[in-house]
Design a protein around this motif. Sequence first.
Motif, PDB file in Angstrom:
ATOM      1  N   GLU A  65      -9.263   0.854  -3.055  1.00 27.82           N
ATOM      2  CA  GLU A  65      -9.482  -0.692  -2.654  1.00 27.82           C
ATOM      3  C   GLU A  65     -10.356  -1.110  -1.756  1.00 27.82           C
ATOM      4  O   GLU A  65     -10.203  -1.629  -0.560  1.00 27.82           O
ATOM      5  CB  GLU A  65      -8.575  -0.314  -0.959  1.00 27.82           C
ATOM      6  CG  GLU A  65      -6.514   0.171  -1.641  1.00 27.82           C
ATOM      7  CD  GLU A  65      -5.985  -1.263  -1.596  1.00 27.82           C
ATOM      8  OE1 GLU A  65      -6.571  -2.768  -1.924  1.00 27.82           O
ATOM      9  OE2 GLU A  65      -4.813  -1.307  -2.195  1.00 27.82           O
ATOM     10  N   GLN A 109      -8.212  -7.745   1.491  1.00 31.85           N
ATOM     11  CA  GLN A 109      -7.379  -8.913   2.018  1.00 31.85           C
ATOM     12  C   GLN A 109      -8.044  -9.702   2.842  1.00 31.85           C
ATOM     13  O   GLN A 109      -7.817 -11.149   2.267  1.00 31.85           O
ATOM     14  CB  GLN A 109      -5.557  -8.292   2.121  1.00 31.85           C
ATOM     15  CG  GLN A 109      -4.939  -8.420   1.279  1.00 31.85           C
ATOM     16  CD  GLN A 109      -4.490  -8.474  -0.107  1.00 31.85           C
ATOM     17  OE1 GLN A 109      -4.634  -9.849   0.512  1.00 31.85           O
ATOM     18  NE2 GLN A 109      -4.208  -7.923  -1.143  1.00 31.85           N
ATOM     19  N   CYS A 129       1.059  -1.228  -0.507  1.00 34.24           N
ATOM     20  CA  CYS A 129       0.417   0.542  -0.163  1.00 34.24           C
ATOM     21  C   CYS A 129       0.730   1.466  -0.519  1.00 34.24           C
ATOM     22  O   CYS A 129       0.242   2.676   0.488  1.00 34.24           O
ATOM     23  CB  CYS A 129      -1.170  -0.221   1.035  1.00 34.24           C
ATOM     24  SG  CYS A 129       0.098  -0.239   2.284  1.00 34.24           S
ATOM     25  N   TYR A 162      -6.553  -1.441   2.082  1.00 36.32           N
ATOM     26  CA  TYR A 162      -5.762  -2.665   1.459  1.00 36.32           C
ATOM     27  C   TYR A 162      -6.185  -3.771   2.685  1.00 36.32           C
ATOM     28  O   TYR A 162      -7.043  -4.559   1.962  1.00 36.32           O
ATOM     29  CB  TYR A 162      -4.522  -2.222   1.568  1.00 36.32           C
ATOM     30  CG  TYR A 162      -3.432  -3.529   0.917  1.00 36.32           C
ATOM     31  CD1 TYR A 162      -3.542  -3.810  -0.124  1.00 36.32           C
ATOM     32  CD2 TYR A 162      -2.844  -4.473   2.409  1.00 36.32           C
ATOM     33  CE1 TYR A 162      -2.834  -4.740  -0.358  1.00 36.32           C
ATOM     34  CE2 TYR A 162      -2.261  -5.400   2.175  1.00 36.32           C
ATOM     35  CZ  TYR A 162      -1.789  -5.750   0.723  1.00 36.32           C
ATOM     36  OH  TYR A 162      -0.872  -7.309  -0.303  1.00 36.32           O
TER      37      TYR A 162
END
Length: 305
Positions: free
Chosen positions: A98, A74, A33, A70
């Motif tokens: 994101e 994830q 990031c 981010y």
Amino acid sequence: MTLHIQTPLIESRPMSIAAGRAVWLKLDALQPCGSFKLRGVGHACETHHARGARHFVSSSGGNAGLAVAYAGRQLGVPVTVVVPETTTERAKELLRLENAEVVVHGSSWQEANELAQTLVGPNDAFIHPFDDPLLWTGHASLVDELAQAGFKPDAVVLSVGGGGLLSGVVEGLQRNGWDDVPVLAVETEGAASLHAAMQAGQSIELARITSVATSLGAKRVADQALTCVRTHPVQSHLVSDRAALQACERFLLDHRVLVEPACGAALALAYDPQALEQYRQVLVVVCGGATATLAQIQTWLAAAQ
């Protein structure tokens, strides 16, 4: 498996020549990031996720918000980031990239943060940009990587905003038994909340931030940063906006990596031959800055002439 990556540790030939000693770089600008923030933020998000958090809320118009966004993507957790009106379009664009929900509120981070606190529900986790023990423990992994590489520097140079990176690096130095390694804490002259607190002997709030290094723009440094000053050798250094911006340009030329002025503050000290003369081998934390653009840095530099 962590959300952050182990970043390169390299010796900078151009900076070593400029400083007259070995200057090594921890290239955290290469985190997915774009900044070191992912170390601490990733650790905090993983911890809260394991405890059952279903939604992350953050207040940051820059690197911390991007790291939360981010991490949330994830982990499959939705993210809301409250940013002040001063946040650049570039930063908002990166947050949306994101998949974060972006809420714009207030003229400062403090005002954005106040709104963010009201958005935190019972199954949510608030991820603070710099003032949280989970963050410091995550940031300390940077020093663990140095120790694993068998590299013990004579000093560590880093930039200070709210004090999260300083707190993490000191935690890392101490948990690796490197209590004798000093930290050179660098701020720009218009955002020097740690320097002011060290002079006053207590945490004080700056009247305003006048530096272009907005990522260093915490009016009050975290209390933990002052604890670090009392329990570890920490030296305060100030550089001008102009020096920080010039260091960004020079570093881009030297290493083909673009960083923001907040990171340029630490680089400016490392390019100064007088600043490091008592050390043989110095580590500079290249903390990064995902929202930096060359055009913006050049515009600021022209204004600082």
